[in-house]
Motif scaffolding. Structure first.
Motif, PDB file in Angstrom:
ATOM      1  N   LEU A  69      31.922  21.220  43.741  1.00 31.67           N
ATOM      2  CA  LEU A  69      32.090  19.761  43.724  1.00 31.67           C
ATOM      3  C   LEU A  69      30.941  19.038  43.020  1.00 31.67           C
ATOM      4  O   LEU A  69      30.989  17.821  42.851  1.00 31.67           O
ATOM      5  CB  LEU A  69      32.192  19.239  45.161  1.00 31.67           C
ATOM      6  N   ARG A  70      29.934  19.761  42.606  1.00 28.46           N
ATOM      7  CA  ARG A  70      28.729  19.135  42.070  1.00 28.46           C
ATOM      8  C   ARG A  70      28.954  18.343  40.782  1.00 28.46           C
ATOM      9  O   ARG A  70      28.420  17.260  40.632  1.00 28.46           O
ATOM     10  CB  ARG A  70      27.616  20.172  41.863  1.00 28.46           C
ATOM     11  N   LYS A  71      29.738  18.859  39.853  1.00 26.31           N
ATOM     12  CA  LYS A  71      29.962  18.150  38.584  1.00 26.31           C
ATOM     13  C   LYS A  71      30.569  16.771  38.848  1.00 26.31           C
ATOM     14  O   LYS A  71      30.134  15.764  38.297  1.00 26.31           O
ATOM     15  CB  LYS A  71      30.883  18.954  37.657  1.00 26.31           C
ATOM     16  N   GLU A  72      31.569  16.747  39.702  1.00 27.79           N
ATOM     17  CA  GLU A  72      32.233  15.494  40.045  1.00 27.79           C
ATOM     18  C   GLU A  72      31.258  14.548  40.770  1.00 27.79           C
ATOM     19  O   GLU A  72      31.198  13.353  40.484  1.00 27.79           O
ATOM     20  CB  GLU A  72      33.420  15.808  40.953  1.00 27.79           C
ATOM     21  N   PHE A  73      30.498  15.094  41.676  1.00 27.70           N
ATOM     22  CA  PHE A  73      29.530  14.312  42.443  1.00 27.70           C
ATOM     23  C   PHE A  73      28.424  13.779  41.532  1.00 27.70           C
ATOM     24  O   PHE A  73      27.992  12.630  41.676  1.00 27.70           O
ATOM     25  CB  PHE A  73      28.940  15.198  43.553  1.00 27.70           C
ATOM     26  N   GLU A  74      27.967  14.591  40.589  1.00 28.07           N
ATOM     27  CA  GLU A  74      26.928  14.174  39.641  1.00 28.07           C
ATOM     28  C   GLU A  74      27.386  12.972  38.826  1.00 28.07           C
ATOM     29  O   GLU A  74      26.614  12.060  38.556  1.00 28.07           O
ATOM     30  CB  GLU A  74      26.546  15.330  38.715  1.00 28.07           C
ATOM     31  N   LYS A  75      28.665  12.966  38.435  1.00 26.79           N
ATOM     32  CA  LYS A  75      29.200  11.830  37.681  1.00 26.79           C
ATOM     33  C   LYS A  75      29.181  10.565  38.530  1.00 26.79           C
ATOM     34  O   LYS A  75      28.863   9.485  38.039  1.00 26.79           O
ATOM     35  CB  LYS A  75      30.634  12.118  37.228  1.00 26.79           C
ATOM     36  N   MET A  76      29.493  10.699  39.819  1.00 26.02           N
ATOM     37  CA  MET A  76      29.545   9.538  40.710  1.00 26.02           C
ATOM     38  C   MET A  76      28.157   8.935  40.939  1.00 26.02           C
ATOM     39  O   MET A  76      28.014   7.715  40.932  1.00 26.02           O
ATOM     40  CB  MET A  76      30.146   9.926  42.061  1.00 26.02           C
ATOM     41  N   ILE A  77      27.151   9.791  41.125  1.00 29.56           N
ATOM     42  CA  ILE A  77      25.818   9.269  41.452  1.00 29.56           C
ATOM     43  C   ILE A  77      24.892   9.168  40.250  1.00 29.56           C
ATOM     44  O   ILE A  77      23.817   8.570  40.336  1.00 29.56           O
ATOM     45  CB  ILE A  77      25.135  10.112  42.552  1.00 29.56           C
ATOM     46  N   GLY A  78      25.278   9.779  39.150  1.00 29.63           N
ATOM     47  CA  GLY A  78      24.457   9.714  37.946  1.00 29.63           C
ATOM     48  C   GLY A  78      23.177  10.517  38.034  1.00 29.63           C
ATOM     49  O   GLY A  78      22.150  10.116  37.494  1.00 29.63           O
ATOM     50  N   ALA A  79      23.225  11.646  38.727  1.00 29.60           N
ATOM     51  CA  ALA A  79      22.047  12.513  38.862  1.00 29.60           C
ATOM     52  C   ALA A  79      22.475  13.964  38.794  1.00 29.60           C
ATOM     53  O   ALA A  79      23.604  14.313  39.150  1.00 29.60           O
ATOM     54  CB  ALA A  79      21.344  12.253  40.189  1.00 29.60           C
ATOM     55  N   HIS A  80      21.567  14.807  38.323  1.00 30.43           N
ATOM     56  CA  HIS A  80      21.832  16.246  38.226  1.00 30.43           C
ATOM     57  C   HIS A  80      21.405  16.917  39.529  1.00 30.43           C
ATOM     58  O   HIS A  80      20.313  16.678  40.022  1.00 30.43           O
ATOM     59  CB  HIS A  80      21.070  16.836  37.049  1.00 30.43           C
ATOM     60  N   ILE A  81      22.287  17.742  40.087  1.00 31.40           N
ATOM     61  CA  ILE A  81      21.974  18.475  41.321  1.00 31.40           C
ATOM     62  C   ILE A  81      21.657  19.905  40.941  1.00 31.40           C
ATOM     63  O   ILE A  81      22.475  20.603  40.354  1.00 31.40           O
ATOM     64  CB  ILE A  81      23.153  18.444  42.309  1.00 31.40           C
ATOM     65  N   GLU A  82      20.472  20.339  41.301  1.00 31.86           N
ATOM     66  CA  GLU A  82      19.995  21.663  40.924  1.00 31.86           C
ATOM     67  C   GLU A  82      19.389  22.342  42.142  1.00 31.86           C
ATOM     68  O   GLU A  82      18.644  21.735  42.898  1.00 31.86           O
ATOM     69  CB  GLU A  82      18.914  21.480  39.853  1.00 31.86           C
ATOM     70  N   GLY A  83      19.712  23.607  42.356  1.00 30.95           N
ATOM     71  CA  GLY A  83      19.118  24.368  43.442  1.00 30.95           C
ATOM     72  C   GLY A  83      20.096  24.672  44.553  1.00 30.95           C
ATOM     73  O   GLY A  83      21.245  24.230  44.546  1.00 30.95           O
ATOM     74  N   ASP A  84      19.631  25.449  45.518  1.00 26.94           N
ATOM     75  CA  ASP A  84      20.442  25.880  46.652  1.00 26.94           C
ATOM     76  C   ASP A  84      19.719  25.591  47.953  1.00 26.94           C
ATOM     77  O   ASP A  84      18.517  25.343  47.964  1.00 26.94           O
ATOM     78  CB  ASP A  84      20.713  27.388  46.561  1.00 26.94           C
ATOM     79  N   LEU A  85      20.466  25.669  49.028  1.00 29.01           N
ATOM     80  CA  LEU A  85      19.879  25.497  50.354  1.00 29.01           C
ATOM     81  C   LEU A  85      18.923  26.636  50.666  1.00 29.01           C
ATOM     82  O   LEU A  85      19.163  27.783  50.263  1.00 29.01           O
ATOM     83  CB  LEU A  85      20.962  25.460  51.418  1.00 29.01           C
ATOM     84  N   CYS A  86      17.884  26.332  51.433  1.00 30.60           N
ATOM     85  CA  CYS A  86      16.967  27.383  51.872  1.00 30.60           C
ATOM     86  C   CYS A  86      17.698  28.245  52.908  1.00 30.60           C
ATOM     87  O   CYS A  86      18.701  27.820  53.489  1.00 30.60           O
ATOM     88  CB  CYS A  86      15.692  26.784  52.456  1.00 30.60           C
ATOM     89  N   PRO A  87      17.251  29.478  53.158  1.00 30.19           N
ATOM     90  CA  PRO A  87      17.932  30.361  54.098  1.00 30.19           C
ATOM     91  C   PRO A  87      18.089  29.771  55.500  1.00 30.19           C
ATOM     92  O   PRO A  87      19.112  29.988  56.154  1.00 30.19           O
ATOM     93  CB  PRO A  87      17.045  31.607  54.131  1.00 30.19           C
ATOM     94  N   VAL A  88      17.122  29.001  55.962  1.00 29.87           N
ATOM     95  CA  VAL A  88      17.207  28.416  57.304  1.00 29.87           C
ATOM     96  C   VAL A  88      18.357  27.430  57.387  1.00 29.87           C
ATOM     97  O   VAL A  88      19.133  27.443  58.338  1.00 29.87           O
ATOM     98  CB  VAL A  88      15.868  27.713  57.667  1.00 29.87           C
ATOM     99  N   CYS A  89      18.509  26.580  56.380  1.00 27.74           N
ATOM    100  CA  CYS A  89      19.595  25.588  56.382  1.00 27.74           C
ATOM    101  C   CYS A  89      20.935  26.232  56.088  1.00 27.74           C
ATOM    102  O   CYS A  89      21.963  25.736  56.548  1.00 27.74           O
ATOM    103  CB  CYS A  89      19.307  24.500  55.358  1.00 27.74           C
ATOM    104  N   ARG A  90      20.952  27.299  55.339  1.00 27.23           N
ATOM    105  CA  ARG A  90      22.195  27.984  55.003  1.00 27.23           C
ATOM    106  C   ARG A  90      22.845  28.564  56.257  1.00 27.23           C
ATOM    107  O   ARG A  90      24.045  28.538  56.414  1.00 27.23           O
ATOM    108  CB  ARG A  90      21.905  29.108  54.007  1.00 27.23           C
ATOM    109  N   ILE A  91      22.020  29.087  57.161  1.00 28.00           N
ATOM    110  CA  ILE A  91      22.520  29.730  58.394  1.00 28.00           C
ATOM    111  C   ILE A  91      22.890  28.680  59.433  1.00 28.00           C
ATOM    112  O   ILE A  91      23.912  28.782  60.063  1.00 28.00           O
ATOM    113  CB  ILE A  91      21.456  30.679  58.975  1.00 28.00           C
ATOM    114  N   GLY A  92      22.008  27.688  59.613  1.00 24.92           N
ATOM    115  CA  GLY A  92      22.151  26.739  60.706  1.00 24.92           C
ATOM    116  C   GLY A  92      23.071  25.653  60.430  1.00 24.92           C
ATOM    117  O   GLY A  92      23.546  24.880  61.106  1.00 24.92           O
TER     118      GLY A  92
END
Length: 72
Positions: free
Chosen positions: A49-72
């Protein structure tokens, strides 16, 4: 939380007032609550969903969640 000790007139209040003024002058900082790495909230947006979201907010989203947030 900041705890300052010292004798009267040692600059505790002046230090706190300058810290407050400096923090108020900074741009806001957003992070995921409880994340030890102060994760960028935009990392919560799924990759498909990032490409669509980037168009809406006008910002580039780069990176992934850290392992702690990915699990929890």
């Amino acid at each position: 939380m900041l705890y300052l000790m010292g004798p009267v007139g040692s600059g505790k209040t002046s230090l706190v007032e300058r810290l407050k003024a400096g923090l108020e002058a900074c741009d806001p900082f957003y992070s995921i609550d409880g994340c030890p790495m102060f994760e960028e909230p935009l990392h919560l947006v799924p990759r498909h969903l990032r490409k669509e979201f980037e168009k809406m907010i006008g910002a580039h989203i780069e990176g992934d969640l850290c392992p702690v947030c990915r699990i929890g």
